[in-house]
Every structure is written in structure tokens, then in C-alpha cells.
Design a protein around this motif. Sequence first.
Motif, PDB file in Angstrom:
ATOM      1  N   THR A 158       0.828  -1.202   0.000  1.00 21.90           N
ATOM      2  CA  THR A 158       0.000   0.000   0.000  1.00 21.90           C
ATOM      3  C   THR A 158       0.863   1.253   0.000  1.00 21.90           C
ATOM      4  O   THR A 158       1.773   1.391   0.830  1.00 21.90           O
ATOM      5  N   LEU A 182       0.840   5.625  -0.252  1.00 24.82           N
ATOM      6  CA  LEU A 182       0.121   6.889  -0.177  1.00 24.82           C
ATOM      7  C   LEU A 182       0.545   7.756  -1.360  1.00 24.82           C
ATOM      8  O   LEU A 182       1.736   7.980  -1.583  1.00 24.82           O
ATOM      9  N   LEU A 238      -3.539   4.721  -1.919  1.00 24.45           N
ATOM     10  CA  LEU A 238      -4.386   5.619  -1.136  1.00 24.45           C
ATOM     11  C   LEU A 238      -4.098   7.030  -1.641  1.00 24.45           C
ATOM     12  O   LEU A 238      -3.015   7.571  -1.404  1.00 24.45           O
ATOM     13  N   LEU A 264      -3.242  10.009   9.287  1.00 26.39           N
ATOM     14  CA  LEU A 264      -2.773   8.979   8.360  1.00 26.39           C
ATOM     15  C   LEU A 264      -2.013   7.876   9.092  1.00 26.39           C
ATOM     16  O   LEU A 264      -2.186   6.684   8.799  1.00 26.39           O
ATOM     17  N   CYS A 271      -3.843   4.304   8.533  1.00 28.70           N
ATOM     18  CA  CYS A 271      -3.346   3.673   7.295  1.00 28.70           C
ATOM     19  C   CYS A 271      -2.060   2.889   7.541  1.00 28.70           C
ATOM     20  O   CYS A 271      -1.162   3.360   8.256  1.00 28.70           O
ATOM     21  N   ILE A 301       0.973   1.981   5.553  1.00 30.77           N
ATOM     22  CA  ILE A 301       1.560   2.442   4.308  1.00 30.77           C
ATOM     23  C   ILE A 301       3.001   1.975   4.191  1.00 30.77           C
ATOM     24  O   ILE A 301       3.778   2.065   5.141  1.00 30.77           O
TER      25      ILE A 301
END
Length: 335
Positions: free
Chosen positions: A3, A5, A35, A76, A80, A82
Motif C-alpha cells: 500500500t 500513499l 491511497l 494517516l 493507514c 503504508i
Amino acid sequence: MRTFLVIRFSAMGDVLLTLPVLVQACEQNPDVKFLVLTRPRFKAFFDGYDQIQIIDADVDKQYKGLIGIFRLAKRLKKTCQIEGVLDLHQNLRSGLLKFFLTPLKSFTLDKGRADKKDLTVGKNKKRVQLTHSAERYTEVLKQAGIQFDFDGKASKNYFKNLPRPFFEKETSWIGIAPFAQHRGKIWPKENIRKVMEQIPRRYYIFLFGGGDEELYQLRQLSVDFPNSLVVGISYSMKDQLAMISALDVMICMDSSNMHLAALAGVKTVSIWGATHTDAGFGPFGTQKHEIVEVSTDELPCRPCSVYGNKPCLREDYACLNWITAEDVTQRFLGD
């Protein structure tokens, strides 16, 4: 799932050009998820892609300033998981956000500022075709280890989950978007009227604009053309995307509407003044986009700006005023 950002807050055209890059990366990397951190009003562009999730952030109010960016980074980190940060904006705000997201590894866009300055300088221009913005975004993803073959000419409708147009299409649909953010990209409005006068009345014309002044001008214009419809803020972004996707051609400036139409797989007839496709912001895809402009042989001062926001050195905007209605209509109505 890996993943990442993706940061790209504005402008609309720049955000739009991330779409084909992210979509193609997802198609070739089913284990990657993006994302996308952007403004709330851009959410509709990315709808329908399982590997692309929007994180909307109102950086003008809720997350404004240094404290706001710190709060956004905290949000974030909390919500998330990330692997890395892809900074496709490369400005002060994205730089602060990356700092607050330390120790996450980040990869940053090279905007090619020096080359763009050489292209738009008043004298001794270095007139070369610069890398397209979508290609620049692609390089950032590859730096992060996301490998894929990007096709900068892949023409299709990238917008998903669109509603059906609210009435049946029984004739050709022509879109006209006569506005842009800056003066150096706006064709004189009297020429738009001349173009509309040359369009057969059996065709239907969609007039695109936003903001009170633009919509006022469009409504005044549409009074004399019963085959026209003013499309503005009363229509949702999804509805506007559906209308654009059904067009036969979009007549526009170097603007976000040009990119909307191109990414919907629609032919564009775009009018260029102070700016130039050499700067890397031309329409995406290969559906026979028509560029209407005064040649640089006739006006060697072009381009004088990347964004069209600088005053005309000649003070007459010849780059726009020398383009006639016939120059435009012959590109989509033929001889």
C-alpha cells in the motif's frame, strides 16, 4: 497487499493525469494498492477501482497550515498501513507532510522546473518537447519499486460507475468549455459565439463552466441557442462526467475540461495561447486530438508561461486573438 500513499492535491488537470498512471499500475500489479490523498471534489474521478482508495483532505480549512498538516499526518499514521509515500505534487505542503510521516520512505516528483523555465523564457528559448506529466508520475512509481509498462497513448474511458445521461442521444453532442484558470489561456468569448453559430442546429451543445461569473456568461450565450444546455454546479461531478463521456467532441482551452474529455476517450479540439504542449500538459490518449494554435514561427514568444498566468509581453494576446472561429470549426465540422 503493498500500500502506497499518493499525494496530489491540485490542480484538477494535474490530479486527472494521475488516473491513467495509477490504473495501469494496478492492472499490472494486482498486489499494489494506492491511497490517493487529494481534495474532496476530486473523489469521483477514481470511483470504481478496487485498488485505488481516496483519502479526501480539506487542506484549505480542516487541515490548513502547519498545525493542520501535522494533524493530517497524525490521522494517516493512525488509520493507514503504508509502505511508502509517492509525492506527485512536490510543494511545501507535501514536503511538510512527508516530514511528519517520517520514517516512511518517500519518492518525489521531478517537475522539471529548470527545463520549463528555459522553454518559457522571453529570449533564447530552449524549444524542446518536455516529458509529459503522466510520464513524470510514472517515474515516481518506478522509483518506489512498482514496475509496469506505461502506455501513454492508451485511449479509453477511464471513468467508471457513471450514470446514464438524463436524456437520449439522438444527434451529435458537442461540448464547449470556453474558460480556463488564467487569462493567457482564454479565447475571446465573441469567438465562442461565432463557433456556435456555425454548428448545425440539429447538433446539441453542452456548455461547461463553473462559478457565478462563468455560468452567467454561459446562460447569456445560451439564450440565442435553443439547442444548448448550460452545465455547471447544479450537476454533480458524476453527471458531468457522464455527459462528457457521451460527447462526440469537446471544444476547450488548455484546461481541466480538456483532460476530462481526453480521459473519457473523447476527441478534443483544444485552443492554446500563452501555453504550449511542449511543456508536457497535452491531452492524454490518441483519439485524434486537435491542437489549435498560432505557430511558434509566427509568434516566437510562445510559450511565455507554463500555466498561462503571466501578462502578455506583447500586451495584445495575439496568440489567442489571431485564432479565428473558422480555425476551430474546420477541425470538427470539416470543409
